[in-house]
Design a protein around this motif. Structure first.
Motif, short mmCIF file in Angstrom:
data_model
loop_
_atom_site.label_atom_id
_atom_site.label_comp_id
_atom_site.label_asym_id
_atom_site.label_seq_id
_atom_site.Cartn_x
_atom_site.Cartn_y
_atom_site.Cartn_z
N ASP A 175 0.82 -1.21 0.00
CA ASP A 175 0.00 0.00 0.00
C ASP A 175 0.85 1.26 0.00
O ASP A 175 0.58 2.22 -0.73
N ARG B 47 3.91 1.57 -1.12
CA ARG B 47 4.55 1.68 -2.43
C ARG B 47 3.56 2.19 -3.49
O ARG B 47 3.92 3.01 -4.33
N ALA B 48 2.34 1.68 -3.46
CA ALA B 48 1.37 1.98 -4.51
C ALA B 48 0.76 3.37 -4.39
O ALA B 48 0.54 4.04 -5.40
N SER B 49 0.51 3.82 -3.17
CA SER B 49 -0.27 5.05 -2.99
C SER B 49 0.41 6.14 -2.18
O SER B 49 0.00 7.30 -2.28
N TYR B 50 1.41 5.81 -1.39
CA TYR B 50 1.93 6.79 -0.45
C TYR B 50 3.44 6.95 -0.51
O TYR B 50 4.03 7.58 0.35
N SER B 51 4.07 6.40 -1.52
CA SER B 51 5.50 6.60 -1.70
C SER B 51 5.72 7.86 -2.51
O SER B 51 4.82 8.39 -3.16
N GLU C 294 6.77 10.19 -5.50
CA GLU C 294 6.82 10.04 -6.94
C GLU C 294 7.59 11.21 -7.54
O GLU C 294 7.26 12.36 -7.33
N SER D 184 -1.81 12.03 5.19
CA SER D 184 -1.62 10.62 4.83
C SER D 184 -2.00 9.71 6.00
O SER D 184 -1.71 10.02 7.15
N ASP E 221 -4.60 15.58 -4.90
CA ASP E 221 -3.29 15.15 -5.40
C ASP E 221 -2.16 15.47 -4.43
O ASP E 221 -0.99 15.47 -4.83
#
Length: 318
Positions: A60, A62-66, A68, A157, A219
């Motif tokens: 989770d 990695r997918a949504s809260y790392s 970018e 977050s 975002d």
């Protein structure tokens, strides 16, 4: 740039953290700490130890809260960082000072901090197990202030530090008071109050505050407010429908180029009677403040940001 002082478990020492109200999760220089910490059971709740790549939080985060960014490398279950030989969980982190991206290891950590009932400090420390943090090497701390060991996240977050606190009021509300000088300490309150500042502890500062609603931004993990206008000595710039991002990282207020030009012009007109000084980057308009060997207080106008009231938010957001 604000620094929070926390202690961490199991070492009985203090570490300084950079408060970031936009970071998705906390991270600090702790790979050496948990590599030297031998825990005998995988059921150890309070131990500082790396998370497994097979856990839901790893996927989770990695997918949504790392973080970018084009500078961030793709994350895999392998890592060049020192750590466990088991299945670990590398994640990306972003240095908020210089903007560089690096690799960290998703980690279960524990912190203690000074407690208060809003007025009187407790004689003991509050203990929190932070279920989502990350460990980095010291190279990720380049450009940080001296003796600062990491970032403590206070964003929206679900993996930020406030969600590790137990009480619901703590999770939803916190207050940050900035120090007025480098020699003074700021203070952060968790919860809705009361907020008393020592040594003058006879006034709840909530009664002195003005309030404006937060604006949702899908975002970002940060906090945004609406701004109606900017006023300098009675003259105003209408910036209706504009949103402003709050930050504990940026050293100065950053304005859109066209708005900045108008503010500088109005401030220049309002201070025509004051001698100019040679500009000092990043500022283009500077004023002289020394006469002889005595320091004088300049009579300069305030720059006021007018924010909307609750009932005005519907017009701003449409």
């Amino acid at each position: 740039m604000e620094i929070a002082v926390f202690s961490y478990y199991p070492a009985a020492m203090y570490k300084n953290f950079l408060i970031d109200i936009d970071s998705p999760f906390s991270w600090h220089d702790c790979t050496v700490d948990w590599n030297g910490w031998i825990y005998e059971s995988t059921n150890c709740f309070d131990c500082t130890h790396p998370a497994s790549c097979e856990e839901h939080t790893c996927t989770d985060v990695r997918a949504s809260y790392s973080y970018e960014s084009p500078s961030c490398p793709p994350v895999t279950n392998s890592s060049t960082l020192p750590g466990s030989e088991d299945c670990i969980c590398p994640v990306n982190v972003m240095n908020p000072v210089n903007g560089t991206c690096g690799q960290a290891l998703h980690n279960y950590d524990s912190f203690t901090f000074s407690g208060t009932d809003g007025k009187n400090p407790f004689s003991y420390y509050s203990f929190v197990t932070h279920r989502t943090a990350a460990c980095v090497t010291s190279s990720m701390l380049e450009s940080f202030p001296a003796n600062v060991s990491g970032v403590i996240a206070f964003s929206t977050s679900p993996y930020a530090f406030p969600t590790s606190l137990l009480k619901e009021t703590y999770i939803r509300t916190f207050a940050l008071c900035l120090p007025s000088s480098l020699s003074a300490h700021g203070v952060m309150f968790f919860g809705t109050g009361a907020y008393y500042l020592l040594p003058n502890s006879d006034v709840d500062v909530r009664s002195l505050l003005s309030y404006t609603p937060l604006v949702n931004h899908p975002d970002s993990f940060g906090y945004f407010i609406g701004v109606k206008s900017i006023v300098v000595k009675g003259r105003s710039i209408n910036v209706l429908n504009s949103t402003t991002k709050l930050s504990t990282i940026e050293a100065y207020t950053i304005l859109r180029a066209d708005i900045h030009k108008q503010v500088v012009h109005m401030f220049s007109v309002a201070t025509m009677g004051i001698l100019r000084a040679r500009p000092v980057a990043p500022f283009a308009l500077c004023l002289k403040y020394r006469i002889g060997h005595s320091l004088v207080r300049l009579q300069v106008p305030d720059i006021v940001f007018e924010t909307p009231r609750w009932e005005e938010m519907e017009n701003i957001l449409t």
